[in-house]
Design a protein around this motif. Structure first.
Motif, PDB file in Angstrom:
ATOM      1  N   PRO A 161       0.815  -1.298   0.112  1.00 28.95           N
ATOM      2  CA  PRO A 161       0.046   0.082  -0.055  1.00 28.95           C
ATOM      3  C   PRO A 161       0.793   1.190  -0.324  1.00 28.95           C
ATOM      4  O   PRO A 161       0.526   2.311  -0.379  1.00 28.95           O
ATOM      5  CB  PRO A 161      -0.725  -0.092   1.247  1.00 28.95           C
ATOM      6  N   SER A 162       1.798   1.225   0.896  1.00 24.48           N
ATOM      7  CA  SER A 162       2.564   2.320   0.987  1.00 24.48           C
ATOM      8  C   SER A 162       3.526   2.918  -0.432  1.00 24.48           C
ATOM      9  O   SER A 162       3.873   4.142  -1.011  1.00 24.48           O
ATOM     10  CB  SER A 162       3.540   2.587   2.319  1.00 24.48           C
ATOM     11  N   LEU A 163       4.079   1.645  -0.866  1.00 20.89           N
ATOM     12  CA  LEU A 163       5.210   1.892  -2.543  1.00 20.89           C
ATOM     13  C   LEU A 163       3.786   1.925  -3.138  1.00 20.89           C
ATOM     14  O   LEU A 163       4.159   3.239  -3.717  1.00 20.89           O
ATOM     15  CB  LEU A 163       5.636   0.914  -2.340  1.00 20.89           C
ATOM     16  N   LEU A 164       2.676   1.385  -3.655  1.00 16.59           N
ATOM     17  CA  LEU A 164       1.973   1.815  -4.330  1.00 16.59           C
ATOM     18  C   LEU A 164       1.158   3.418  -4.543  1.00 16.59           C
ATOM     19  O   LEU A 164       1.034   3.973  -5.404  1.00 16.59           O
ATOM     20  CB  LEU A 164       0.753   0.939  -4.634  1.00 16.59           C
ATOM     21  N   MET A 165       1.415   4.274  -3.589  1.00 18.36           N
ATOM     22  CA  MET A 165       1.221   5.523  -3.089  1.00 18.36           C
ATOM     23  C   MET A 165       2.019   6.224  -3.652  1.00 18.36           C
ATOM     24  O   MET A 165       1.633   7.741  -4.474  1.00 18.36           O
ATOM     25  CB  MET A 165       0.637   5.956  -1.633  1.00 18.36           C
ATOM     26  N   GLN A 166       3.107   5.795  -3.996  1.00 20.20           N
ATOM     27  CA  GLN A 166       4.344   6.932  -4.410  1.00 20.20           C
ATOM     28  C   GLN A 166       4.486   6.063  -5.987  1.00 20.20           C
ATOM     29  O   GLN A 166       4.317   7.172  -6.580  1.00 20.20           O
ATOM     30  CB  GLN A 166       5.769   5.970  -4.037  1.00 20.20           C
ATOM     31  N   ALA A 167       4.351   4.862  -6.596  1.00 20.52           N
ATOM     32  CA  ALA A 167       4.517   4.330  -7.100  1.00 20.52           C
ATOM     33  C   ALA A 167       3.029   4.669  -9.126  1.00 20.52           C
ATOM     34  O   ALA A 167       3.127   5.432  -9.985  1.00 20.52           O
ATOM     35  CB  ALA A 167       4.578   3.376  -7.547  1.00 20.52           C
ATOM     36  N   CYS A 168       1.611   4.561  -7.413  1.00 16.96           N
ATOM     37  CA  CYS A 168       0.820   5.004  -8.567  1.00 16.96           C
ATOM     38  C   CYS A 168       0.095   5.838  -7.857  1.00 16.96           C
ATOM     39  O   CYS A 168      -0.935   5.598  -7.694  1.00 16.96           O
ATOM     40  CB  CYS A 168       0.251   3.728  -8.616  1.00 16.96           C
ATOM     41  N   PRO A 169      -0.081   7.167  -7.492  1.00 19.48           N
ATOM     42  CA  PRO A 169      -0.947   8.481  -6.759  1.00 19.48           C
ATOM     43  C   PRO A 169      -2.216   8.254  -7.437  1.00 19.48           C
ATOM     44  O   PRO A 169      -1.929   8.739  -9.121  1.00 19.48           O
ATOM     45  CB  PRO A 169      -0.035   9.112  -6.690  1.00 19.48           C
ATOM     46  N   LEU A 170      -3.467   8.550  -7.169  1.00 17.54           N
ATOM     47  CA  LEU A 170      -4.496   8.297  -7.892  1.00 17.54           C
ATOM     48  C   LEU A 170      -4.570   7.464  -8.688  1.00 17.54           C
ATOM     49  O   LEU A 170      -6.131   7.636 -10.061  1.00 17.54           O
ATOM     50  CB  LEU A 170      -4.748   9.883  -7.845  1.00 17.54           C
ATOM     51  N   GLY A 171      -4.371   6.603  -8.183  1.00 21.15           N
ATOM     52  CA  GLY A 171      -4.100   5.054  -9.559  1.00 21.15           C
ATOM     53  C   GLY A 171      -3.071   5.510 -11.158  1.00 21.15           C
ATOM     54  O   GLY A 171      -3.514   4.779 -12.026  1.00 21.15           O
ATOM     55  N   THR A 172      -2.997   6.384 -11.169  1.00 22.46           N
ATOM     56  CA  THR A 172      -2.017   6.789 -11.887  1.00 22.46           C
ATOM     57  C   THR A 172      -0.414   6.527 -12.122  1.00 22.46           C
ATOM     58  O   THR A 172       0.011   6.567 -11.242  1.00 22.46           O
ATOM     59  CB  THR A 172      -1.304   8.163 -13.026  1.00 22.46           C
ATOM     60  N   PRO A 173       0.395   5.318 -12.815  1.00 23.21           N
ATOM     61  CA  PRO A 173       1.544   4.536 -12.520  1.00 23.21           C
ATOM     62  C   PRO A 173       2.147   6.050 -13.201  1.00 23.21           C
ATOM     63  O   PRO A 173       1.930   6.209 -14.174  1.00 23.21           O
ATOM     64  CB  PRO A 173       1.348   3.612 -13.307  1.00 23.21           C
ATOM     65  N   LEU A 174       3.653   5.923 -11.938  1.00 23.59           N
ATOM     66  CA  LEU A 174       4.711   6.986 -11.926  1.00 23.59           C
ATOM     67  C   LEU A 174       5.862   6.158 -12.391  1.00 23.59           C
ATOM     68  O   LEU A 174       6.731   6.720 -13.059  1.00 23.59           O
ATOM     69  CB  LEU A 174       4.081   8.089 -11.056  1.00 23.59           C
ATOM     70  N   ASP A 175       5.864   5.274 -11.620  1.00 20.20           N
ATOM     71  CA  ASP A 175       6.703   4.230 -11.570  1.00 20.20           C
ATOM     72  C   ASP A 175       6.701   3.149 -11.336  1.00 20.20           C
ATOM     73  O   ASP A 175       5.826   2.602 -10.333  1.00 20.20           O
ATOM     74  CB  ASP A 175       7.852   5.114 -10.456  1.00 20.20           C
ATOM     75  N   THR A 176       7.657   2.319 -11.775  1.00 17.62           N
ATOM     76  CA  THR A 176       7.157   0.688 -11.581  1.00 17.62           C
ATOM     77  C   THR A 176       8.340   0.249 -10.957  1.00 17.62           C
ATOM     78  O   THR A 176       8.330  -1.024 -10.903  1.00 17.62           O
ATOM     79  CB  THR A 176       6.832  -0.290 -13.182  1.00 17.62           C
ATOM     80  N   ASP A 177       9.839   0.714 -10.699  1.00 10.74           N
ATOM     81  CA  ASP A 177      10.743   0.206  -9.569  1.00 10.74           C
ATOM     82  C   ASP A 177      10.081   0.416  -8.521  1.00 10.74           C
ATOM     83  O   ASP A 177      10.598   0.971  -7.476  1.00 10.74           O
ATOM     84  CB  ASP A 177      11.729   1.004 -10.475  1.00 10.74           C
TER      85      ASP A 177
END
Length: 489
Positions: A161-177
Motif C-alpha cells: 500500500p505505501s509503495l503503490l501510493m508513491q508508484a501509482c498516486p490516484l491510480g496513475t502509474p508513475l514509477d514501476t520500480d
C-alpha cells in the motif's frame, strides 16, 4: 499516463476462501469516476472482491478441477491469444482485465479505457494496457526479489500500500520500480527544485546515461510440411540515468538500418511523456507491408532514479538466426540421431557462447555413445541424461554443422528425468546462445541517439545483444506440440 485498479493474489492450489485471505487489493475511486465518464452506457461496475475473485479464478481455469472443459470458456470459437480477459459479472463482462500467473502468484490489473467499450476497441489502441503490463511487471520483480519464505512474502505484501501510493498516486502509474522506491522511501532530501513525486532522491556525482537493447529470439522448428515453424523477436530497452537535477529530461531514439525489421507492439514505461502515433499503432496482428513505420522511434521521458525498462517491443523478422533439423529414430535397443544446424548468412558470426542441448526423458542413463561431429565438441552430462554440443564462438565458413550418432541406455531409474510430453520418439534439441553488439532486427542506439537536457555533459554508453530464449528444434520423425504466437509471449 493511464489509471488502473489493481489486485494481486496468491496462486490457487488451495481453496478460494483460503486464498482470499492472502490477496492485496487496491481500488481507486477516482479511476471509477473517470471510467463512468469515458465508458458511458457501456460502463460495467467493478464487483465486490469475492465476486471478482471467483470470476477471475474461473477464467484462469483454477476452479472446478474436475471440469476440464467448459464450453463458454474453452471452445475453439474463444481462443485467447493474449493475457487480457473478459470476466462475466452480474452487471456484464468486465474488460479488459490483464492477468498472468508467475511463481505461485496471480497478478491482475484493470486498466482504464478512455472511450466506449462497445464495440470493444483494439488492444493496441488502449495505452492503459502497456501501463498495466509495466506495473504488474514491477510488482512481479518486487515480490520475487529476495523472497525466502512465507513470512518474508507476507512482509512484502504488507509494504505494497505505501509503495503503490508513491508508484501509482490516484491510480496513475508513475514509477514501476518498487524496489527502488523501497530503498529511497526513507531518504530525506532538500528540494531546491520542484521534482516529480516518483523521484524521491536526487543524484549527486558524474552524470552518465546507459542504454542497453536486449533482444530475445524464440523459435519452434518442426521441419514438417503440415506444421509451420514459428519464431519471433522480443526486445527490451533498459536505461540507467544518473543525472543531477530534479527534472532532467532525456530522449532516446531507436534506429533501424535500411533492411531492418520494424518494431511492433511497443509498450513504454509510464515516465515516457509523449509518443508518435505511428509508434502506438504498429501492431504485429496487422499484415506486414512496405508502409510499416520503420523509425526512428523517439521516446522522450523524465527518468526514474534507478535502472528501469524504457520499453518492450516485438518484431517479425524474415527468418530465425539458426535453422535446425533433428531426426531421432529408435532401432532395437538404441537411438540413432541426426542434427544439422545452419547459421543464416546475415547473422553476425561472433558468439559469446553457443551450444545445443539434447535431453533424453523417460529413459535410463546413457550407457554407450558413438558419434561424429563436423564442428565443436560433444559432452555427456554428469546425470547421463543430456548431450551437450558445444559449438563455441563461431560457426565454420560454410555456416553448416552436423552431428550424427547412436545412443544406448541403461535400465530406467527414479533419478532419471521424466517428461509427459517427450514420450516415445517425441524429442527436441534446445539452443542456447548470445551474440553481443548485435540485434536481429538491426535496432540500435548510439551516442547520437541519446539527447540529455540537464546541467553538465553526461557520459553516454550504449550496448545491444541477442539472446536465445525457448529455442527448440523438434524431432521431425515424431509428433510434437504446436504453438501459436501471442502478444505477451
Amino acid at each position: 499516463m493511464e489509471d488502473t485498479d489493481k489486485m494481486k493474489c496468491k496462486k490457487t492450489e488451495r481453496l478460494s476462501s483460503y486464498l482470499f485471505n492472502f490477496c492485496k487489493i487496491m481500488r481507486y475511486p477516482t479511476v471509477e469516476k473517470r471510467a463512468k465518464a469515458f465508458n458511458g452506457a457501456s460502463y460495467v461496475t467493478v464487483p465486490e472482491d469475492s465476486v471478482f475473485l471467483k470470476a477471475l479464478l474461473f477464467e484462469l481455469k483454477l476452479t472446478d478441477p474436475d471440469k476440464n472443459f467448459v464450453e463458454y470458456r474453452d471452445s475453439c470459437s474463444r481462443i485467447n491469444k493474449t493475457s487480457v480477459y473478459a470476466l462475466p459479472t452480474g452487471g456484464g463482462d468486465l474488460w479488459p482485465v490483464l492477468a498472468f500467473q508467475k511463481s505461485g502468484f496471480i497478478y491482475v490489473c484493470l486498466p482504464l479505457v478512455e472511450q466506449s467499450l462497445k464495440p470493444r476497441p483494439p488492444l493496441i489502441s488502449i495505452s492503459g494496457i502497456s501501463q498495466a503490463f509495466a506495473l504488474l511487471s514491477g510488482l512481479l520483480v518486487f515480490i520475487n526479489s529476495s523472497q525466502k519464505n512465507e513470512a518474508e512474502m507476507s512482509a512484502k505484501v504488507g509494504q505494497l500500500p505505501s509503495l503503490l501510493m508513491q508508484a501509482c498516486p490516484l491510480g496513475t502509474p508513475l514509477d514501476t520500480d518498487l524496489n527502488g522506491l523501497l530503498d529511497n522511501i526513507h531518504v530525506s532530501t532538500n528540494h531546491v527544485q520542484k521534482q516529480p513525486v516518483w523521484r524521491i532522491s536526487t543524484y549527486k556525482g558524474k552524470p552518465q546515461v546507459n542504454v542497453c537493447i536486449t533482444e530475445k529470439v524464440k523459435s519452434m522448428q518442426y521441419d514438417k510440411r503440415d506444421v509451420a515453424d514459428m519464431w519471433q523477436v522480443y526486445g527490451t530497452v533498459t536505461c540507467k540515468c544518473d543525472l543531477e537535477g530534479a527534472t532532467s529530461n532525456v530522449t532516446v531514439s531507436l534506429n533501424l538500418p535500411a533492411n531492418g525489421s520494424p518494431l511492433q507492439d511497443i509498450l513504454v514505461h509510464p515516465c515516457v511523456t509523449s509518443l508518435d502515433s505511428a509508434v502506438l499503432t504498429s501492431c504485429s496482428v496487422d499484415v506486414m507491408d512496405d508502409s510499416a513505420f520503420s523509425g526512428p522511434y523517439k521516446l522522450p521521458f523524465t527518468p526514474p532514479s534507478d535502472l528501469f525498462n524504457l520499453c518492450y517491443y516485438t518484431s517479425q523478422v524474415p527468418l530465425p538466426p539458426i535453422l535446425g533439423f533433428y531426426q531421432l529414430k529408435e532401432e532395437e535397443l538404441q537411438l540413432k540421431l541426426t542434427v544439422n544446424l545452419k547459421l543464416h548468412e546475415s547473422v553476425k558470426n561472433a558468439f559469446e557462447y553457443c551450444e545445443a542441448r539434447i535431453p533424453f526423458f523417460n529413459r535410463g542413463p546413457v550407457a554407450h555413445l558413438e558419434y561424429k561431429v563436423s564442428y565443436g565438441q560433444l559432452d555427456v552430462s554428469r546425470e547421463k541424461s543430456l548431450l551437450v554440443w558445444v559449438i563455441g564462438q563461431k560457426f565454420p565458413k560454410s555456416l553448416d554443422i552436423s552431428l550424427t550418432g547412436t545412443v544406448t541406455f541403461g535400465s530406467t531409474s527414479k533419478e532419471q528425468p521424466v517428461d509427459p510430453i517427450c514420450s516415445g520418439s517425441t524429442a527436441y534439441v534446445k539452443l542456447y546462445f548470445r551474440i553481443p553488439d548485435y540485434t536481429l532486427t538491426g535496432c540500435y542506439a548510439d551516442q547520437h541517439s541519446v539527447q540529455v537536457f540537464s546541467s553538465g555533459k553526461p557520459k553516454i554508453s550504449t550496448s545491444r545483444e541477442l539472446i536465445s530464449s525457448d529455442y527448440y528444434i523438434w524431432n521431425s520423425k515424431a509428433p510434437a506440440p504446436v504453438v501459436y504466437r501471442t502478444l505477451f509471449f
